[in-house]
Structures are given as C-alpha cells and as structure tokens.
Design a protein around this motif. Structure first.
Motif, short mmCIF file in Angstrom:
data_model
loop_
_atom_site.label_atom_id
_atom_site.label_comp_id
_atom_site.label_asym_id
_atom_site.label_seq_id
_atom_site.Cartn_x
_atom_site.Cartn_y
_atom_site.Cartn_z
N THR A 66 44.04 29.68 37.42
CA THR A 66 44.82 28.46 37.59
C THR A 66 45.80 28.55 38.75
O THR A 66 45.86 27.66 39.61
CB THR A 66 45.60 28.14 36.30
OG1 THR A 66 44.68 28.05 35.22
CG2 THR A 66 46.36 26.84 36.42
N ALA A 67 46.59 29.64 38.78
CA ALA A 67 47.64 29.76 39.79
C ALA A 67 47.11 30.28 41.12
O ALA A 67 47.60 29.88 42.18
CB ALA A 67 48.75 30.67 39.27
N LEU A 68 46.12 31.17 41.07
CA LEU A 68 45.62 31.78 42.30
C LEU A 68 44.24 31.25 42.68
O LEU A 68 43.65 31.76 43.64
CB LEU A 68 45.61 33.30 42.15
CG LEU A 68 46.97 33.94 41.81
CD1 LEU A 68 46.85 35.46 41.76
CD2 LEU A 68 48.04 33.52 42.81
N HIS A 69 43.72 30.31 41.92
CA HIS A 69 42.50 29.56 42.25
C HIS A 69 41.29 30.48 42.42
O HIS A 69 40.46 30.27 43.31
CB HIS A 69 42.71 28.74 43.53
CG HIS A 69 43.96 27.92 43.48
ND1 HIS A 69 44.14 26.86 42.61
CD2 HIS A 69 45.14 28.02 44.19
CE1 HIS A 69 45.35 26.34 42.78
NE2 HIS A 69 45.98 27.03 43.73
N MET A 70 41.16 31.47 41.54
CA MET A 70 40.00 32.35 41.57
C MET A 70 38.87 31.76 40.73
O MET A 70 39.11 31.00 39.79
CB MET A 70 40.35 33.73 41.02
CG MET A 70 41.24 34.57 41.89
SD MET A 70 41.40 36.24 41.17
CE MET A 70 42.49 36.99 42.39
N THR A 71 37.66 32.16 41.07
CA THR A 71 36.53 31.83 40.20
C THR A 71 36.61 32.69 38.94
O THR A 71 37.32 33.71 38.90
CB THR A 71 35.20 32.11 40.91
OG1 THR A 71 35.10 33.52 41.17
CG2 THR A 71 35.11 31.34 42.24
N VAL A 72 35.86 32.30 37.93
CA VAL A 72 35.84 33.08 36.68
C VAL A 72 35.36 34.50 36.95
O VAL A 72 35.93 35.47 36.44
CB VAL A 72 34.94 32.39 35.63
CG1 VAL A 72 34.79 33.28 34.39
CG2 VAL A 72 35.51 31.04 35.25
N LEU A 73 34.32 34.64 37.77
CA LEU A 73 33.77 35.97 38.07
C LEU A 73 34.80 36.83 38.79
O LEU A 73 35.02 38.00 38.43
CB LEU A 73 32.50 35.83 38.91
CG LEU A 73 31.81 37.15 39.29
CD1 LEU A 73 31.39 37.92 38.04
CD2 LEU A 73 30.60 36.87 40.19
N LYS A 74 35.43 36.27 39.81
CA LYS A 74 36.39 37.04 40.60
C LYS A 74 37.61 37.41 39.75
O LYS A 74 38.12 38.53 39.83
CB LYS A 74 36.84 36.25 41.82
CG LYS A 74 37.70 37.07 42.79
CD LYS A 74 38.00 36.28 44.06
CE LYS A 74 38.82 37.10 45.04
NZ LYS A 74 39.13 36.35 46.27
N ILE A 127 57.99 40.48 37.19
CA ILE A 127 58.74 39.42 37.86
C ILE A 127 58.28 39.27 39.31
O ILE A 127 58.30 38.17 39.87
CB ILE A 127 60.26 39.72 37.80
CG1 ILE A 127 60.75 39.58 36.34
CG2 ILE A 127 61.06 38.81 38.72
CD1 ILE A 127 62.20 39.97 36.15
N GLY A 128 57.83 40.38 39.91
CA GLY A 128 57.35 40.31 41.29
C GLY A 128 56.19 39.35 41.46
O GLY A 128 56.04 38.71 42.51
N ALA A 129 55.36 39.22 40.40
CA ALA A 129 54.21 38.31 40.49
C ALA A 129 54.64 36.85 40.51
O ALA A 129 53.85 35.98 40.89
CB ALA A 129 53.26 38.57 39.32
N ALA A 130 55.89 36.59 40.11
CA ALA A 130 56.38 35.21 40.09
C ALA A 130 56.67 34.69 41.49
O ALA A 130 56.80 33.48 41.69
CB ALA A 130 57.65 35.12 39.24
N PHE A 131 56.77 35.60 42.46
CA PHE A 131 57.21 35.19 43.80
C PHE A 131 56.14 35.42 44.86
O PHE A 131 56.46 35.62 46.03
CB PHE A 131 58.48 35.95 44.17
CG PHE A 131 59.62 35.68 43.22
CD1 PHE A 131 60.35 34.50 43.30
CD2 PHE A 131 59.95 36.59 42.24
CE1 PHE A 131 61.38 34.24 42.43
CE2 PHE A 131 61.00 36.34 41.35
CZ PHE A 131 61.72 35.16 41.46
N THR A 132 54.87 35.40 44.44
CA THR A 132 53.79 35.56 45.42
C THR A 132 52.61 34.70 45.03
O THR A 132 52.38 34.42 43.84
CB THR A 132 53.35 37.03 45.53
OG1 THR A 132 52.34 37.15 46.55
CG2 THR A 132 52.78 37.54 44.21
N THR A 133 51.87 34.27 46.02
CA THR A 133 50.60 33.58 45.78
C THR A 133 49.45 34.41 46.30
O THR A 133 48.31 33.95 46.32
CB THR A 133 50.60 32.21 46.47
OG1 THR A 133 50.87 32.37 47.88
CG2 THR A 133 51.65 31.30 45.85
#
Length: 245
Positions: A66-74, A127-133
């Motif tokens: 959802t947030a990083l727009h990956m496919t299900v496989l990836k 928390i670091g994951a909250a500040f990166t895409t």
C-alpha cells in the motif's frame, strides 16, 4: 517404594505442590503475583514487545504493497528479509550470547536486563521507516527493529522461571503471555484504525516506537534485580512425596 530423602528435598525445593490444591489458594497466589512490581515490570516490557511484534507480523506485506506500491510477489520477497534477520539474532544473541556471558561470570541480572532493553531499543528503529518512501531503507529499519525484538523474546521468556515464587512459574508466565497476546490482538486492529484515520503507515510506526519506550521504562524501573519473589506461605505445607515404582 518411597523416594530417597535427597530426591524428596530436590522436588520440594523445586516448588512442588500437592495435587488437588483448592481454588482459594490459586486465587490467593494470583492476587499476590498481580501486586508485585517485578511481575508488572516484566509483563509491561513484554507487552510492548508483543505490540510491535504482532504489528510487523500482520502488517508488513500490506505496508509494502500500500505505502511503497509493491506487487504482491515483490512484497513477499522483501517481507522475508526482516524475518531472516530475526531468526539469526534470536539464536545468536537471545540464546548463545546470553548463555556465554553468564558462563563467563558476568552478572546474570545485568546481562538479561541489558540485552532485553537493547532489543526493545533496537525495536524503536521502526520509527525510521516512517520517514522514507525508499523500500530498501524501509526494510533496513524494519529489519533492525524486528531483529532486536526477536532476541529480546527468549530473554523475556527466561525471566518467569527466575522471579516466580516456588510453584508459580506457570502462573507468572501466564500473566506475562496473557498481556502479550492481548497486545497482539490490539496491534493489528489499532493499526487499521490509525491507517484509516491518517491515510499513512507512518503514524503506526511512531505509535509502536512510543509503546516500546514506555515498555523499556516499566521494565527497568519496576522489575529491579532478577531474583525470586518471596511469597508468604499460603495453604498446607507439601507433604511426603511417594513413588509407586
């Protein structure tokens, strides 16, 4: 044939209780344990671990898709990485390192409290994951966090056997795990509400970090030395132990 005196002493000192002990004694034991700061220090520290652990368990694939727009496989391949890290740290740090340090003469309380606390502190790295895409950076932070939580778990599970009064190890472990599983129930539900309210996973990572900070404070200041809680004698003494060999 009756047990030898040495065998009976070993069993009694290990916390044996008579069969058929009445429920009043059980409730009295539970009430006593629920009034002990040590029990709550361990329980709240482990509950903080449980919240973050179940958040990762239930939401990492959805977060990646959802947030990083990956496919299900990836997202499946990326999800593997933190759990591989967690498996390694669980065995190497939570298992081997703790035993090795204690065998070398380091204070057992300090070893366990330091490494358990270190594991929860590493968990705050989420928390670091909250500040990166960036997917790679996000998985790096999540791997650090989950690796820390993973090696804290076996340390936490070793503590009930060290602090519980005789005959109550199972009860102390049950209290700890009840609240751990309660956190596990709350985490994915709360994460859904938070995501619906904010439209972002960042807030979930911040909430998990805040809960871990509270867990660390409770663990450090309520648990105290990792030593057996002294319980007043409740009910009859353990009588002779017989064997029908």
């Amino acid at each position: 044939m009756y047990l030898a005196p040495e065998e009976r002493t070993y069993i009694v000192e290990g916390g044996s209780q008579q069969e058929g002990q009445n429920s009043g004694n059980l409730l009295a034991n539970l009430g006593f344990l629920l009034r002990q700061p040590k029990v709550w220090g361990l329980t709240l520290g482990f509950m903080a671990y449980g919240y973050s652990f179940y958040l990762f368990l239930s939401w990492i694939p959805g977060y990646l898709q959802t947030a990083l727009h990956m496919t299900v496989l990836k997202s499946g391949f990326y999800t593997i990485i933190p759990w591989v890290v967690a498996t390694i740290t669980d065995i190497v740090i939570g298992g081997w390192l703790v035993d090795a340090l204690i065998r070398r003469g380091y204070d057992a309380t300090r070893v366990r409290k330091t490494l358990f606390t270190a594991g929860l502190i590493l968990g705050i790295a989420v928390i670091g994951a909250a500040f990166t895409t960036n997917a790679n950076i996000a998985i790096l932070w999540i791997s650090i966090a989950l690796g820390g939580l993973a090696f804290a778990a076996p340390i936490g599970w070793s503590i009930p056997g060290l602090i519980a009064p005789k005959g109550t190890v199972g009860t102390v472990g049950s209290i700890m795990n009840f609240f751990n599983n309660l956190a596990g129930i709350i985490a994915p539900i709360a994460a859904g509400f938070i995501f619906d309210s904010t439209g972002s996973f960042a807030a979930n990572f911040l909430v998990a970090g805040a809960i871990l900070v509270l867990g660390i404070v409770c663990f450090l200041f309520l648990l105290g030395p990792i030593e057996q809680i002294q319980q007043p004698q409740i009910g009859p003494e353990v009588g002779p132990v017989a064997s029908t060999r």
